[in-house]
Design a protein around this motif. Structure first.
Motif, PDB file in Angstrom:
ATOM      1  N   THR A  28      14.220  90.105  -9.613  1.00 41.94           N
ATOM      2  CA  THR A  28      13.568  90.487  -8.372  1.00 41.94           C
ATOM      3  C   THR A  28      14.286  91.660  -7.705  1.00 41.94           C
ATOM      4  N   ALA A  29      15.162  92.348  -8.457  1.00 46.92           N
ATOM      5  CA  ALA A  29      15.897  93.532  -7.997  1.00 46.92           C
ATOM      6  C   ALA A  29      16.954  93.194  -6.955  1.00 46.92           C
ATOM      7  N   CYS A  30      17.433  92.013  -6.954  1.00 49.83           N
ATOM      8  CA  CYS A  30      18.478  91.605  -6.033  1.00 49.83           C
ATOM      9  C   CYS A  30      19.744  91.328  -6.841  1.00 49.83           C
ATOM     10  N   ALA A  31      20.890  91.812  -6.359  1.00 48.59           N
ATOM     11  CA  ALA A  31      22.143  91.592  -7.075  1.00 48.59           C
ATOM     12  C   ALA A  31      23.280  91.433  -6.074  1.00 48.59           C
ATOM     13  N   TYR A  32      24.269  90.655  -6.452  1.00 48.17           N
ATOM     14  CA  TYR A  32      25.445  90.421  -5.623  1.00 48.17           C
ATOM     15  C   TYR A  32      26.686  90.658  -6.463  1.00 48.17           C
ATOM     16  N   GLN A  33      27.615  91.431  -5.918  1.00 48.18           N
ATOM     17  CA  GLN A  33      28.835  91.762  -6.638  1.00 48.18           C
ATOM     18  C   GLN A  33      30.027  91.164  -5.913  1.00 48.18           C
ATOM     19  N   THR A  34      30.956  90.606  -6.681  1.00 44.76           N
ATOM     20  CA  THR A  34      32.175  90.087  -6.080  1.00 44.76           C
ATOM     21  C   THR A  34      33.017  91.251  -5.580  1.00 44.76           C
ATOM     22  N   VAL A  35      33.795  90.991  -4.546  1.00 44.06           N
ATOM     23  CA  VAL A  35      34.658  92.013  -3.972  1.00 44.06           C
ATOM     24  C   VAL A  35      36.108  91.739  -4.340  1.00 44.06           C
ATOM     25  N   GLN A  36      36.488  90.484  -4.302  1.00 45.59           N
ATOM     26  CA  GLN A  36      37.855  90.105  -4.633  1.00 45.59           C
ATOM     27  C   GLN A  36      38.008  89.958  -6.139  1.00 45.59           C
ATOM     28  N   PRO A  37      39.108  90.442  -6.701  1.00 45.97           N
ATOM     29  CA  PRO A  37      39.326  90.280  -8.133  1.00 45.97           C
ATOM     30  C   PRO A  37      39.599  88.833  -8.507  1.00 45.97           C
TER      31      PRO A  37
ATOM     32  N   GLN B 233      12.820  76.648  -8.694  1.00 47.50           N
ATOM     33  CA  GLN B 233      11.921  77.594  -8.027  1.00 47.50           C
ATOM     34  C   GLN B 233      11.041  78.350  -9.022  1.00 47.50           C
ATOM     35  N   ARG B 234      11.188  78.039 -10.312  1.00 50.73           N
ATOM     36  CA  ARG B 234      10.426  78.677 -11.385  1.00 50.73           C
ATOM     37  C   ARG B 234      10.652  80.193 -11.414  1.00 50.73           C
ATOM     38  N   LEU B 235      11.905  80.576 -11.208  1.00 51.21           N
ATOM     39  CA  LEU B 235      12.295  81.983 -11.238  1.00 51.21           C
ATOM     40  C   LEU B 235      13.048  82.277 -12.529  1.00 51.21           C
ATOM     41  N   PRO B 236      13.093  83.538 -12.949  1.00 53.34           N
ATOM     42  CA  PRO B 236      13.880  83.882 -14.134  1.00 53.34           C
ATOM     43  C   PRO B 236      15.363  83.593 -13.875  1.00 53.34           C
ATOM     44  N   PRO B 237      16.099  83.254 -14.911  1.00 52.08           N
ATOM     45  CA  PRO B 237      17.510  82.938 -14.720  1.00 52.08           C
ATOM     46  C   PRO B 237      18.314  84.164 -14.291  1.00 52.08           C
ATOM     47  N   PRO B 238      19.386  83.952 -13.549  1.00 47.25           N
ATOM     48  CA  PRO B 238      20.251  85.074 -13.163  1.00 47.25           C
ATOM     49  C   PRO B 238      21.024  85.584 -14.377  1.00 47.25           C
ATOM     50  N   THR B 239      21.413  86.835 -14.324  1.00 53.82           N
ATOM     51  CA  THR B 239      22.257  87.403 -15.367  1.00 53.82           C
ATOM     52  C   THR B 239      23.565  87.866 -14.737  1.00 53.82           C
ATOM     53  N   TYR B 240      24.619  87.848 -15.531  1.00 54.09           N
ATOM     54  CA  TYR B 240      25.939  88.224 -15.048  1.00 54.09           C
ATOM     55  C   TYR B 240      26.444  89.420 -15.829  1.00 54.09           C
TER      56      TYR B 240
ATOM     57  N   ASP C 204      26.147  76.672 -12.492  1.00 47.73           N
ATOM     58  CA  ASP C 204      25.206  75.608 -12.833  1.00 47.73           C
ATOM     59  C   ASP C 204      24.294  75.297 -11.652  1.00 47.73           C
ATOM     60  N   THR C 205      24.868  75.232 -10.469  1.00 45.25           N
ATOM     61  CA  THR C 205      24.076  74.952  -9.264  1.00 45.25           C
ATOM     62  C   THR C 205      23.039  76.045  -9.040  1.00 45.25           C
ATOM     63  N   LEU C 206      23.458  77.298  -9.185  1.00 46.30           N
ATOM     64  CA  LEU C 206      22.526  78.412  -9.017  1.00 46.30           C
ATOM     65  C   LEU C 206      21.441  78.374 -10.090  1.00 46.30           C
ATOM     66  N   GLN C 207      21.825  78.111 -11.318  1.00 49.70           N
ATOM     67  CA  GLN C 207      20.870  78.026 -12.431  1.00 49.70           C
ATOM     68  C   GLN C 207      19.816  76.947 -12.157  1.00 49.70           C
ATOM     69  N   LYS C 208      20.245  75.773 -11.719  1.00 48.67           N
ATOM     70  CA  LYS C 208      19.301  74.689 -11.426  1.00 48.67           C
ATOM     71  C   LYS C 208      18.369  75.066 -10.290  1.00 48.67           C
ATOM     72  N   HIS C 209      18.910  75.761  -9.299  1.00 51.38           N
ATOM     73  CA  HIS C 209      18.083  76.151  -8.159  1.00 51.38           C
ATOM     74  C   HIS C 209      16.976  77.129  -8.595  1.00 51.38           C
ATOM     75  N   VAL C 210      17.329  78.149  -9.369  1.00 51.63           N
ATOM     76  CA  VAL C 210      16.297  79.104  -9.777  1.00 51.63           C
ATOM     77  C   VAL C 210      15.292  78.475 -10.737  1.00 51.63           C
ATOM     78  N   GLN C 211      15.732  77.533 -11.572  1.00 55.91           N
ATOM     79  CA  GLN C 211      14.791  76.826 -12.443  1.00 55.91           C
ATOM     80  C   GLN C 211      13.800  76.025 -11.614  1.00 55.91           C
TER      81      GLN C 211
END
Length: 104
Positions: free
Chosen positions: A60-69, A35-42, A26-33
């Motif tokens: 914007t071609a940026c992605a982050y992947q979790t490492v820990q299960p 900034q008028r950016l497209p929403p993140p996808t999971y 939710d925090t990330l979603q509010k931040h990108v909104q």
């Protein structure tokens, strides 16, 4: 790096009781909104052991992947969102969210 995406290490138990009340997605979603950016996808994936990993990506071609299960898709997505917020140095537990956004 996996599949061309930078990986962010998420501490074990990142969604533990002390952080359980923080909604990182939710925090990330509010931040990108704001900034008028497209929403993140999971994108979620599971292991044979029943653990989950998530990748949060942006148009914007940026992605982050979790490492820990994680034990669930929800926890895994929260961990991915938390990794992005930490990378961007956006506080997640500030009750004055509008003030936090104005700083970034």
């Amino acid at each position: 790096e996996t599949d061309g995406y930078p990986q962010e290490k998420t501490p074990k138990g990142a969604a533990a009781a002390d952080n359980a009340d923080i909604n990182y997605k939710d925090t990330l979603q509010k931040h990108v909104q704001k900034q008028r950016l497209p929403p993140p996808t999971y994108q979620d994936s599971s292991t044979d052991e029943g653990s989950f990993f998530s990748t949060v990506s942006f148009k914007t071609a940026c992605a982050y992947q979790t490492v820990q299960p994680a034990n669930s898709k929800k926890e895994s997505e929260q961990n991915a969102a938390k990794s992005v917020l930490e990378k961007l140095k956006i506080p997640c537990n500030d009750s004055n969210y509008k003030g936090v956004l104005q700083q970034h």
